[in-house]
Design an enzyme around this catalytic site. Structure first.
Site, PDB file in Angstrom:
ATOM      1  N   GLU A   1       1.104  -0.995  -0.476  1.00 29.69           N
ATOM      2  CA  GLU A   1      -0.194  -0.029  -0.043  1.00 29.69           C
ATOM      3  C   GLU A   1       0.733   1.217   0.123  1.00 29.69           C
ATOM      4  O   GLU A   1       0.516   2.663  -0.131  1.00 29.69           O
ATOM      5  CB  GLU A   1      -1.053   0.235   1.587  1.00 29.69           C
ATOM      6  CG  GLU A   1      -2.228  -0.572   1.118  1.00 29.69           C
ATOM      7  CD  GLU A   1      -3.423  -0.326   2.018  1.00 29.69           C
ATOM      8  OE1 GLU A   1      -4.779  -0.882   1.936  1.00 29.69           O
ATOM      9  OE2 GLU A   1      -2.896  -0.031   3.211  1.00 29.69           O
TER      10      GLU A   1
ATOM     11  N   HIS B   1      10.114 -25.586   0.943  1.00 33.41           N
ATOM     12  CA  HIS B   1       9.941 -27.220   0.393  1.00 33.41           C
ATOM     13  C   HIS B   1       8.745 -26.564  -0.781  1.00 33.41           C
ATOM     14  O   HIS B   1       8.011 -27.584  -0.972  1.00 33.41           O
ATOM     15  CB  HIS B   1       9.548 -28.133   0.772  1.00 33.41           C
ATOM     16  CG  HIS B   1      10.863 -28.580   2.289  1.00 33.41           C
ATOM     17  ND1 HIS B   1      10.946 -29.369   1.964  1.00 33.41           N
ATOM     18  CD2 HIS B   1      11.161 -28.273   3.159  1.00 33.41           C
ATOM     19  CE1 HIS B   1      12.578 -29.723   2.941  1.00 33.41           C
ATOM     20  NE2 HIS B   1      11.756 -28.738   3.626  1.00 33.41           N
TER      21      HIS B   1
ATOM     22  N   LYS C   1     -13.580   0.482  -2.279  1.00 29.03           N
ATOM     23  CA  LYS C   1     -14.419   0.710  -1.625  1.00 29.03           C
ATOM     24  C   LYS C   1     -15.795   1.348  -1.888  1.00 29.03           C
ATOM     25  O   LYS C   1     -16.573   1.123  -1.115  1.00 29.03           O
ATOM     26  CB  LYS C   1     -13.520   1.304  -0.329  1.00 29.03           C
ATOM     27  CG  LYS C   1     -12.752   1.167   0.518  1.00 29.03           C
ATOM     28  CD  LYS C   1     -12.392   2.395   1.929  1.00 29.03           C
ATOM     29  CE  LYS C   1     -11.452   1.007   2.908  1.00 29.03           C
ATOM     30  NZ  LYS C   1     -10.610   1.556   3.597  1.00 29.03           N
TER      31      LYS C   1
END
Length: 489
Positions: free
Chosen positions: A309, A338, A451
């Site tokens: 951000e 792994h 938003k």
């Protein structure tokens, strides 16, 4: 390696976290992928000195969004937090934190690091009669319903965190929880709620004053991803018995060290410049955060938000289209050796890897010598502690064999003092990197767009134009032929 040691490639004061950047140097990984770090430090020393001085000069000015640099000195907040934690001690079995993004990630990172492992599974006696803690940081209906089925909300203190008070995810959670509390406790339900929000304005501030909740403040000019050392984080920490004085001491000591304008003595500036140069000069724009400690696993999640951000921006301060920002990736050693290291070694050489290493664990586990005459007999008599740090060291060297740059941050131990130093150092590193990129580190316009669309879809007043625009976009999407249909036609 001896030469690099003599040239000062190990930085950090006693009792402070340390940065080892040898494996960025062209002497180790070659000129194509490495840097002549001493030359670069000399080249950028004046720029870095100016950035550090300027950040510290601007931190007290309103509107600069740098008040997070002062949180380590917020004695009043610490006093109020400790007073409230003492007042409610023994009254609740559970703490439920409602928040998302910066309102939750820092809290999760620090509590997972500093509480005993599997804290919520321990008996009350094993927890010294301190409450369990849960973070509800998403709006998955199955997860919310599942948690509410296992928590007795009558014995739960709910900490709702949102500065604006309009965060749809957090406030929808709060509305559900408040409704249940009110049904079960009547007028007494308000004593089970504490809100952390804006000091004067916002929907949650208004509700809190009307309903009579205890409140704490999200300070002005502190963005969510930089808020972990405000009441946003300190309150949950204190409620479960974490020593917040130790945390504040770690911040203050690190802040003092990072005021040094000499890049050769400032680990945040060093790592910021290294990442910036690796991106802009070497094309390595992926930043992996890989702690070799399960207790620090969620520091990587917090770092991902901090880095993404803050540094992912489409325009610089001069208004130029830049579309820049290194992409953060979370990993865990030795687990992800792994799953990811194959890609890091032999895939695209476009990453810088940050290892976090712990010098001294709280426990020492010896591996019993019970298979002496088998292929695993060499492990007998060693410790798990030796093994995990051997894994970290060997992975770092193996990556260098492939010309892959790495840096190692070392903590003496996982405690409040060291974890606070680590997080604060990464915050300052991010601020310095933003200045090097010449972008606004503290806004997030790309988040706000989604938003606003969410508000429109959910029918919030004032977003009618956005709702109409969305309706037109959806109509276009569903009436246009698919690429497959167009190709057929």
């Amino acid at each position: 390696v001896y030469l690099l040691r003599e040239k000062g490639y190990f930085r950090g004061l006693n009792n402070m976290i340390k940065l080892d950047y040898r494996y960025y140097d062209e002497m180790i990984i070659g000129q194509e992928n490495g840097l002549n770090l001493q030359e670069e430090f000399d080249k950028y020393k004046d720029t870095i000195a100016h950035i550090i001085a300027d950040l510290n000069k601007r931190k007290d000015k309103p509107g600069q969004w740098l008040q997070w640099m002062n949180l380590g000195y917020s004695e009043e907040t610490v006093w109020y937090v400790k007073e409230y934690a003492a007042m409610v001690q023994g009254r609740f079995d559970n703490i439920l934190v409602l928040g998302i993004g910066g309102s939750a990630l820092g809290g999760i990172a620090v509590t997972e690091a500093l509480l005993k492992p599997y804290w919520n599974l321990l008996t009350p006696e094993q927890r010294n009669d301190l409450p369990r803690i849960f973070f509800l940081d998403n709006i998955d209906p199955d997860t919310i319903a599942g948690l509410l089925k296992v928590l007795d909300l009558k014995k739960t203190l709910v900490n709702v965190i949102t500065k604006s008070g309009s965060t749809a995810e957090t406030m929808s959670q709060f509305m559900i929880v408040k409704n249940i509390l009110e049904q079960e406790l009547g007028d007494e339900y308000r004593y089970n709620i504490v809100s952390t929000t804006d000091k004067k304005t916002g929907i949650l501030r208004q509700i809190s004053e009307q309903e009579g909740y205890k409140t704490f403040v999200v300070p002005d000019d502190v963005g969510g991803r930089f808020s972990v050392f405000s009441a946003v984080g300190l309150l949950p920490f204190a409620l479960v018995g974490i020593d917040i004085d130790e945390i504040m001491n770690g911040i203050k000591d690190m802040d003092l060290a990072l005021k040094n304008t000499d890049i050769k003595e400032n680990i945040a500036a060093q790592n910021a410049l290294i990442h910036y140069l690796m991106d802009t000069k070497k094309g390595k724009n992926l930043s992996v955060m890989m702690p070799y400690s399960s207790r620090l696993k969620y520091v990587s999640d917090w770092y991902v938000q901090l880095w993404a951000e803050s540094l992912g921006k489409n325009k610089d301060k001069d208004g130029n289209d830049v579309h820049i920002g290194p992409t953060p990736i979370k990993a865990l050693g030795a687990t992800d050796q792994h799953s990811q290291i194959q890609l890091y070694n032999e895939g695209p050489n476009d990453k810088v890897i940050n290892f976090i290493r712990v010098a001294e664990f709280d426990n020492t586990l010896e591996i019993p010598n019970i298979f002496e005459y088998t292929g695993i007999g060499y492990l007998g008599g060693k410790t798990i502690n030796q093994l995990i740090n051997a894994e970290a060291d060997s992975t770092r060297v193996a990556l260098s064999d492939y010309g892959r740059p790495t840096v190692t941050i070392t903590l003496d131990r996982v405690d409040g003092y060291n974890v606070a130093q680590l997080l604060y150092m990464l915050e300052v590193q991010t601020a310095i990197a933003g200045e090097l990129y010449n972008i606004n580190t503290f806004n997030q316009p790309g988040v706000e767009q989604a938003k606003n669309y969410t508000y429109a879809l959910m029918g919030r007043v004032g977003y009618e134009e956005s709702a109409q625009a969305l309706k037109e976009k959806f109509c276009l999407l569903y009436t246009s032929p698919s690429p497959r249909d167009r190709s057929v036609s």
